[in-house]
Design an enzyme around this catalytic site. Structure first.
Site, PDB file in Angstrom:
ATOM      1  N   ALA A 203       0.833  -1.209   0.000  1.00  0.00           N
ATOM      2  CA  ALA A 203       0.000   0.000   0.000  1.00  0.00           C
ATOM      3  C   ALA A 203       0.862   1.251   0.000  1.00  0.00           C
ATOM      4  CB  ALA A 203      -0.931  -0.013   1.203  1.00  0.00           C
ATOM      5  N   GLU A 204       1.935   1.252   0.798  1.00  0.00           N
ATOM      6  CA  GLU A 204       2.837   2.408   0.859  1.00  0.00           C
ATOM      7  C   GLU A 204       3.554   2.599  -0.469  1.00  0.00           C
ATOM      8  OE1 GLU A 204       3.609   1.683   5.632  1.00  0.00           O
ATOM      9  OE2 GLU A 204       5.020   0.922   4.135  1.00  0.00           O
ATOM     10  N   ASP A 274       6.946  -5.533  11.699  1.00  0.00           N
ATOM     11  CA  ASP A 274       8.023  -5.381  12.676  1.00  0.00           C
ATOM     12  C   ASP A 274       8.886  -6.644  12.734  1.00  0.00           C
ATOM     13  OD1 ASP A 274       7.021  -2.872  13.324  1.00  0.00           O
ATOM     14  OD2 ASP A 274       5.771  -3.640  14.938  1.00  0.00           O
TER      15      ASP A 274
END
Length: 487
Positions: A203-204, A274
């Site tokens: 998405a980024e 993460d």
């Protein structure tokens, strides 16, 4: 990919700089809608505070066997105190924090009914970084970078990683040859110039490049464009179910590389990014190429999304997965590993059940017991008697199947989430270590003769006796087999 990387990176030091947050979970049960407004009423059961944001990257580094130094900014408030004085210490993280008066520590409170999140409340304000605070953050980094094996910039766009701070950190790290992994959340990615790897999600990447990253070809083009726009060495686009796409100019003749997802089933993607960043940093610190590091991180992500909640991936799990050990076999753990896993489940509000036995020859009665046991909890631990323990209880002719075979068969059963062994005549010590929410046995027992029942009830746990299917037992199966052989 080589599973030995996990062993070799044990103890390597990763410095994580970025936006530190506090994740708070309020667990309860929704049973009705409020008469005051069309909203659910959550009946409170428990709550848990956990490290979030950049702190969760550090938490994953430690879980994977590395050492983590965490640098960031916190408010001079209760949330900041909890992170600095308890949670980082509890997780084995070396925290170094700038404390800012009048600025709130970012707090995300999630309200959960059963396993479903019904609302999130955010308390946050973007940090307006002044020169003194920026200097303080950079000074803290300069003090530890000399011993760093890798650096992670975990940027949630909350203000800690300004252009100037990034420029100084990247310069210090590069001057010492330390790899820099960046997890970005901003459009102006040229601020990360000079970093080793940029790890946007699909998405980024699409937001920045305008390219749909659902297809391999367009994801490869996007990765290359991001590499040029950011002026970084390489780009790894994480694409969820589509895996990862890597652009490494060193492999220019081969073009972009796409790695298929390693996830067999997806329960929750929370925190998977993460995990990726932590594993990628440790692999790079150990000298792996970007492609190999991404492949290792992809396997780690596959494990992470198979867990509920913001769960870390542990070194043992990743090493087994890299060796090609199946998902079922990953359920088979030592007592110590079982205690860590159960504690993690309970921290995420999951109800943990426990049952035990020899389970020598699995029959329909066993399956019925396990099905009913799993229906009473969110996670089921099955403890098996070791071969030595079975012999003491059943005689020298038993068990028919050795403990390894019994463990593998048990782990393959869908109703079972974890399998461990105990060598004592009873599982009391293991029950005292795990502290299950629910202790489950067949209805051929009475509560008075269930081992561990008294202990479980001391902390409010439940002892449950479930009905068994008649006509099934290992002893009767063996007897019938012996009669048939004699005939």
């Amino acid at each position: 990919m080589d599973a030995s990387f996990v062993e070799k990176w044990q103890g390597l030091r990763v410095v994580v700089v970025g936006d530190v947050m506090l994740d708070r979970f309020i667990y309860g049960q929704v049973e009705r809608i409020s008469p005051e407004a069309p909203i659910p009423i959550l009946h409170f059961q428990s709550e848990k505070a956990m490290l979030g944001g950049a702190a969760n990257v550090a938490r994953n580094v430690v879980a994977l066997g590395g050492r983590a130094v965490l640098i960031g900014a916190l408010g001079q408030d209760d949330g900041g105190d909890l992170i600095a004085n308890k949670l980082t210490v509890q997780e084995g993280i070396d925290g170094s924090f700038v404390r800012i008066a009048g600025h709130p520590t970012t707090l995300k409170t999630r309200y959960v009914s059963g396993i479903h999140q019904i609302m999130r409340l955010d308390v946050e304000r973007r940090l307006a970084l002044d020169i003194a605070t920026a200097d303080d953050i950079c000074a803290r980094f300069a003090a530890v970078v000399g011993d760093a094996d890798a650096v992670v910039l975990s940027d949630y766009d909350k203000g800690v990683l300004s252009r100037e701070v990034i420029r100084r950190i990247v310069g210090l790290a590069r001057s010492r040859g330390v790899p820099i992994v960046v997890d970005p959340k901003v459009r102006d990615i040229d601020r990360y110039a000079g970093a080793t790897v940029l790890t946007p999600n699909a998405a980024e990447a699409a937001m920045i490049t305008g390219l749909d990253c659902r297809q391999d070809d367009s994801a490869g083009i996007a990765a290359r464009r991001l590499c040029e726009l950011a002026a970084v060495e390489t780009v790894v686009v994480t694409r969820g179910a589509q895996g990862m796409t890597i652009w490494d100019p060193a492999n220019r003749p081969a073009g972009p590389t796409t790695i298929a997802t390693a996830a067999s089933e997806v329960f929750d993607v929370s925190g998977a990014g993460d995990t990726v960043v932590a594993a990628l940093a440790l692999a790079l610190a150990n000298g792996a190429s970007v492609t190999d590091s991404a492949s290792i991180a992809n396997v780690a992500a596959g494990i992470a999304v198979g867990k509920r909640g913001t769960a870390v991936v542990r070194a043992r799990e990743l090493a087994k997965a890299l060796k090609g050990i199946s998902g079922s076999d990953l359920k088979i753990v030592s007592n110590t590993e079982a205690a860590v896993t159960v504690a993690d489940w309970k921290a995420h509000g999951l109800r943990v059940g426990f049952t035990n036995g020899c389970f020598d020859l699995i029959h329909p009665g066993h399956i019925e017991l396990l099905w009913r046991a799993r229906a009473a909890c969110d996670r089921l631990v099955v403890a098996l008697n070791t071969d030595a323990s079975v012999r003491r209880l059943k005689g020298s002719s038993r068990p028919v199947q050795r403990e390894w075979a019994r463990s593998v068969v048990m782990a393959a059963i869908n109703h079972v989430d974890l399998v461990t062994l105990f060598d004592e005549d009873t599982p009391l010590e293991l029950i005292q270590s795990l502290k299950p929410d629910c202790l489950i046995k067949g209805a051929d027992y009475t509560i008075d003769n269930v081992v561990g029942a008294d202990f479980v009830r001391t902390y409010g746990g439940q002892v449950l006796l479930v009905p068994l299917e008649d006509g099934h037992s290992t002893t009767s199966i063996i007897s019938r087999a012996n009669v048939g052989a004699a005939a």
